[in-house]
Structure formats: C-alpha cells, structure tokens
Design an enzyme around this catalytic site. Structure first.
Site, PDB file in Angstrom:
ATOM      1  N   GLY A   1     -17.736 169.924 -48.165  1.00 35.46           N
ATOM      2  CA  GLY A   1     -19.062 169.914 -47.583  1.00 35.46           C
ATOM      3  C   GLY A   1     -19.116 168.878 -46.474  1.00 35.46           C
ATOM      4  O   GLY A   1     -18.423 167.859 -46.527  1.00 35.46           O
ATOM      5  N   CYS A   2     -19.923 169.131 -45.440  1.00 38.72           N
ATOM      6  CA  CYS A   2     -19.973 168.186 -44.314  1.00 38.72           C
ATOM      7  C   CYS A   2     -20.544 166.839 -44.745  1.00 38.72           C
ATOM      8  O   CYS A   2     -20.037 165.781 -44.337  1.00 38.72           O
ATOM      9  CB  CYS A   2     -20.769 168.774 -43.158  1.00 38.72           C
ATOM     10  SG  CYS A   2     -22.438 169.337 -43.574  1.00 38.72           S
ATOM     11  N   ASN A   3     -21.577 166.847 -45.583  1.00 43.54           N
ATOM     12  CA  ASN A   3     -22.119 165.586 -46.095  1.00 43.54           C
ATOM     13  C   ASN A   3     -21.107 164.891 -47.001  1.00 43.54           C
ATOM     14  O   ASN A   3     -20.945 163.665 -46.958  1.00 43.54           O
ATOM     15  CB  ASN A   3     -23.409 165.836 -46.877  1.00 43.54           C
ATOM     16  CG  ASN A   3     -24.496 166.472 -46.037  1.00 43.54           C
ATOM     17  OD1 ASN A   3     -24.651 166.159 -44.872  1.00 43.54           O
ATOM     18  ND2 ASN A   3     -25.253 167.376 -46.633  1.00 43.54           N
ATOM     19  N   ALA A   4     -20.445 165.696 -47.824  1.00 43.13           N
ATOM     20  CA  ALA A   4     -19.460 165.144 -48.757  1.00 43.13           C
ATOM     21  C   ALA A   4     -18.301 164.495 -48.016  1.00 43.13           C
ATOM     22  O   ALA A   4     -17.794 163.445 -48.421  1.00 43.13           O
ATOM     23  CB  ALA A   4     -18.951 166.239 -49.691  1.00 43.13           C
TER      24      ALA A   4
ATOM     25  N   THR B   1     -18.394 163.113 -45.001  1.00 46.62           N
ATOM     26  CA  THR B   1     -18.849 161.877 -44.365  1.00 46.62           C
ATOM     27  C   THR B   1     -18.912 160.736 -45.365  1.00 46.62           C
ATOM     28  O   THR B   1     -18.429 159.626 -45.103  1.00 46.62           O
ATOM     29  CB  THR B   1     -20.230 162.084 -43.721  1.00 46.62           C
ATOM     30  OG1 THR B   1     -20.239 163.304 -42.978  1.00 46.62           O
ATOM     31  CG2 THR B   1     -20.565 160.939 -42.778  1.00 46.62           C
TER      32      THR B   1
END
EC number: 1.2.1.38
Length: 342
Positions: A148-151, A153
């Site tokens: 995931g993109c948030n994960a 980061t």
C-alpha cells in the site's frame, strides 16, 4: 533482450503510470493492455497525455495471449485481482498492485478487507514487494505483492528504527496526508472538486485503515512481538503525493544516524541533513522518497517526516523496480528520471 509486458487494469491511475514509466524502459515492450469497461478504446482516448506513444488498444483480459508475455502487472481492484491471478498461467511472472496478496495470513486479509481469499495457493507464494527490504526474495519470486502507498511511506521511516531497537515500540504515532489519486479513478461523491477543494479531512480514524494490516504484519515480524502504531490518514486537495509525519520516543540524533546508515547505498530513498524536512513537491512524478529527521522540544522524542509520490514510489514505480529484479534487469532501469518541479 526485450521483455514482453502486459498490464491489466491499464485504464486506472496506477495502470497509466505503469505505461508512462515502461514506455521509457529500454528493455520492455508493452504487448497487451486490458481495461474491461473501456475495451476497444485507445489509450489516447482514455489518457490523452499518452497520445504520443504507440500502444496496443485496450482489450478484455480473456483476449490476451499470455503465452507471449514475460511479465504481467496487475493493477486491478482488490478481490478482482485474486480472482484473475489464480486463473493466469502458473509460470507467468506477476507483479500485483492490489491489496490481495500483501497479507500473509488469510484471516488477517478477511479481517481487514471483509471477504474470504479465493487464491490461497498464490497468496502463500507471494513475496511482499517493499523492494529495499525484500530484494533477495523478489529476485526469485513468481508473484510479488505491491505494498500500500501509505504502508510503504510509514515503513521507510519505521523499519530501520524498529530493527535497530532505537525507539519505544509502544509509542509510535503516524500522521499521514495523501493526495486524492490514492483513492483511484472511480467516481465518488467525496472526491468531487467541490467536496474536496480548499479543504482537508481525516478518514479511517481510530485504527480502521486497511494499511494497518501491513504495519501490524511487518513491524511485529521485525520486532518479534506485537507492534501496533497509531495511524490517522488525511485526504488533501492535491493530485499526487504523500507526506507522513511520525512521532517516536527516542534520541533524535540516534534516529537520524540509524536512518542515514540504513539508506546510505539506496538509489531511491534519501535521508536529508538533520533538521531539514521534505516536501511532496520535491519527489513528484519520481521513484524517490525523501526522509527528514528533527528533534522536539520535549526531550527524548524525535519527529521523522517522509515524502513520496503515491502513484510512483508508492505504487507503479515500486512495481517496476520489483519487475526489474524479477527479470534480471538493473533495479533502477527506467526509473532514474528527476522529479517534476515546480
């Protein structure tokens, strides 16, 4: 050698980003693009910014001859992705951009995504695709699960700190701002211009965001005991970018030195001089992640801020980075472009 590439779900944002990146790759050729609802249309009709490229017409997945494909990117929604991937040839190399193969525990997947996993054999073989930490496994993998993109980061900040034991594992706060493209291209009322412009809002408050499943899985495995972070995402009126501010209990200089050492030789993750903070403007359209560390007026605390482009380093760029490894290419090939600025 030219590798033949198929992209499933090419009519979405991450699919289009893959096309943009792969078009500049010297050793890849796109031979098939799927878009179930836009089959028969050209990519120029769906994404006019790609008009200059000579690309296949969008088709349905069942029209693709996978015998002529070396690697397939799957940019389909979760649940759909697992159903499609389990039906693909068992020898086909696949990079999946959905959430379907990120979580190793089928029960964790059911908890966070609300449905049973139907491709358990493929789930068991999938390698988690955070490139900088799973390189060796990715090189020999058949199926790689993009993060995931948030994960991604949050992990770029916290993985080295957890592994080194330099922060309090029971006091981690992650405050993250994400651009609207992270929600995909589908029409949603809360993403209309009048609903989003000139404002910002928190969502999935109270520990309900699905990417927490990845944090729980990865951080707990690193620490050898359960680790839970307090995570609140915010939607901001920007097209691209993630800015994650992480608050930890630990010595700020030690935190800085740990991160600087961890990423000293990484081509895409850059730790700024102590006290400098990153901006999403400085990573836009690139596969780079910038990390800044500063102290706090409260002794024994550090603030770590990370910025990346959610569509590139957070998704499609990461996917291409992984595909390069799977195909024996240099990891950075096709990804060395400078960020767009201003």
């Amino acid at each position: 050698m030219t590798h033949k590439i198929a992209i499933l779900g090419a009519s979405g944002y991450t699919g289009a980003e893959l096309v943009r990146l792969i078009a500049e790759h010297p050793n890849m050729e796109i031979v098939a693009l799927s878009g179930e609802r836009k089959a028969g249309q050209s990519m120029a009709e769906v994404f006019p910014h790609l008009r200059h490229l000579d690309l296949p017409v969008l088709c349905k997945i069942d029209e693709i001859d996978f015998a002529g494909v070396d690697l397939c990117f799957c940019a389909l929604p979760h649940k759909t992705s697992q159903e499609v991937i389990r039906a693909l040839p068992a020898t086909l190399k696949i990079v999946d951009l959905s959430a379907d193969f990120r979580l190793r525990d089928p029960e964790a997947y059911r908890t966070w995504y609300g449905n049973e996993h139907v491709a358990l054999e493929q789930q068991a073989e999938a390698v988690y695709g955070l490139t900088e930490f799973y390189r060796d496994q990715i090189r020999t993998a058949r199926l790689v699960a993009g993060t995931g993109c948030n994960a991604a980061t949050g992990q770029y900040v916290l993985r080295p700190l957890i592994a080194a034991g330099v922060i309090d594992l029971d006091e981690i706060i992650l405050d993250l701002k994400c651009a609207v493209s992270g929600a995909g291209r589908s029409l949603k009322e809360n993403l209309l211009h009048a609903e989003l412009s000139e404002g910002a809002n928190a969502y999935a408050v109270g520990g309900t965001h699905r990417h927490l499943g990845e944090f729980d899985q990865e951080f707990s495995a690193l620490a050898g005991r359960p680790v839970q972070v307090q995570f609140t995402p915010h939607l901001i009126p920007a097209n691209r970018g993630i800015l994650a501010t992480t608050y930890v209990r630990g010595d700020a200089q030690t935190v800085f030195q740990t991160l600087a050492a961890a990423y000293a030789d990484e081509p895409f993750v850059h730790v700024l001089p102590f006290g400098e903070t990153p901006s999403t403007h400085h990573v836009r359209g690139s596969n780079h992640c910038h990390i800044g560390v500063t102290g706090d007026r409260i002794a024994g605390r550090a603030i770590v801020i990370a910025a990346l482009d959610n569509l590139t380093k957070g998704s499609s760029g990461q996917a291409l980075q992984n595909a390069n490894l799977m195909l024996g290419e240099t990891e950075t090939t096709g990804l060395t472009m400078a960020p767009l600025f201003p």
